[in-house]
Design an enzyme around this catalytic site. Sequence first.
Site, PDB file in Angstrom:
ATOM      1  N   PHE A   1       9.595   7.468  -1.097  1.00 26.31           N
ATOM      2  CA  PHE A   1       9.105   8.814  -1.407  1.00 26.31           C
ATOM      3  C   PHE A   1      10.211   9.669  -2.011  1.00 26.31           C
ATOM      4  O   PHE A   1       9.951  10.526  -2.849  1.00 26.31           O
ATOM      5  CB  PHE A   1       8.543   9.471  -0.122  1.00 26.31           C
ATOM      6  CG  PHE A   1       7.844  10.771  -0.380  1.00 26.31           C
ATOM      7  CD1 PHE A   1       6.616  10.783  -1.019  1.00 26.31           C
ATOM      8  CD2 PHE A   1       8.397  11.964  -0.003  1.00 26.31           C
ATOM      9  CE1 PHE A   1       5.947  11.980  -1.274  1.00 26.31           C
ATOM     10  CE2 PHE A   1       7.752  13.176  -0.237  1.00 26.31           C
ATOM     11  CZ  PHE A   1       6.517  13.180  -0.873  1.00 26.31           C
TER      12      PHE A   1
ATOM     13  N   HIS B   1       5.113   2.498   1.056  1.00 25.29           N
ATOM     14  CA  HIS B   1       6.320   3.293   0.829  1.00 25.29           C
ATOM     15  C   HIS B   1       6.716   4.015   2.104  1.00 25.29           C
ATOM     16  O   HIS B   1       5.881   4.306   2.963  1.00 25.29           O
ATOM     17  CB  HIS B   1       6.147   4.275  -0.335  1.00 25.29           C
ATOM     18  CG  HIS B   1       5.476   5.552   0.033  1.00 25.29           C
ATOM     19  ND1 HIS B   1       6.160   6.625   0.558  1.00 25.29           N
ATOM     20  CD2 HIS B   1       4.188   5.936  -0.044  1.00 25.29           C
ATOM     21  CE1 HIS B   1       5.309   7.613   0.789  1.00 25.29           C
ATOM     22  NE2 HIS B   1       4.107   7.219   0.435  1.00 25.29           N
ATOM     23  N   CYS B   2       8.009   4.269   2.212  1.00 20.01           N
ATOM     24  CA  CYS B   2       8.556   5.076   3.292  1.00 20.01           C
ATOM     25  C   CYS B   2       9.387   6.169   2.634  1.00 20.01           C
ATOM     26  O   CYS B   2       9.088   6.576   1.516  1.00 20.01           O
ATOM     27  CB  CYS B   2       9.373   4.218   4.256  1.00 20.01           C
ATOM     28  SG  CYS B   2      10.738   3.348   3.455  1.00 20.01           S
ATOM     29  N   GLN B   3      10.439   6.630   3.280  1.00 21.24           N
ATOM     30  CA  GLN B   3      11.251   7.687   2.682  1.00 21.24           C
ATOM     31  C   GLN B   3      12.177   7.130   1.601  1.00 21.24           C
ATOM     32  O   GLN B   3      12.285   7.691   0.531  1.00 21.24           O
ATOM     33  CB  GLN B   3      12.055   8.426   3.765  1.00 21.24           C
ATOM     34  CG  GLN B   3      12.736   9.689   3.270  1.00 21.24           C
ATOM     35  CD  GLN B   3      11.766  10.754   2.773  1.00 21.24           C
ATOM     36  OE1 GLN B   3      10.638  10.866   3.226  1.00 21.24           O
ATOM     37  NE2 GLN B   3      12.208  11.547   1.809  1.00 21.24           N
TER      38      GLN B   3
END
Length: 114
Positions: free
Chosen positions: A107, A78-80
């Site tokens: 996120f 996952h990233c932002q």
Amino acid sequence: MSGTVPEITCEELKKMMMDNKVLIIDVRSPGELEKGTIVGSINIPVNSVEEKLTLDPDKFQEQFGIEKPKETSSLVFHCQKGLRGACAVKIAQTLGYTSVQNLAGGFQQWTGKE
């Protein structure tokens, strides 16, 4: 890097976490971690994913304090918001990892902030 990237929802990830059946890899930059993290995740910025997933098991354990995932391990990146997580999934797939997914919405979705 074409093709669809397998995704997982926050609800599905929470269930996998309760069963201890997943390694969550946060591919955001160290500075972004100040916004919070998913409990139990490890941080490997997207530009380091290939390097870190090709470390020998002892070096991986030394750097992250956990056993290096096997090619069949369940990994969720996952990233932002989801774009870099999708890139990380593709990188892991090219390295032979077969059970990799991207957290849909990243996120931002996890924390419920739109």
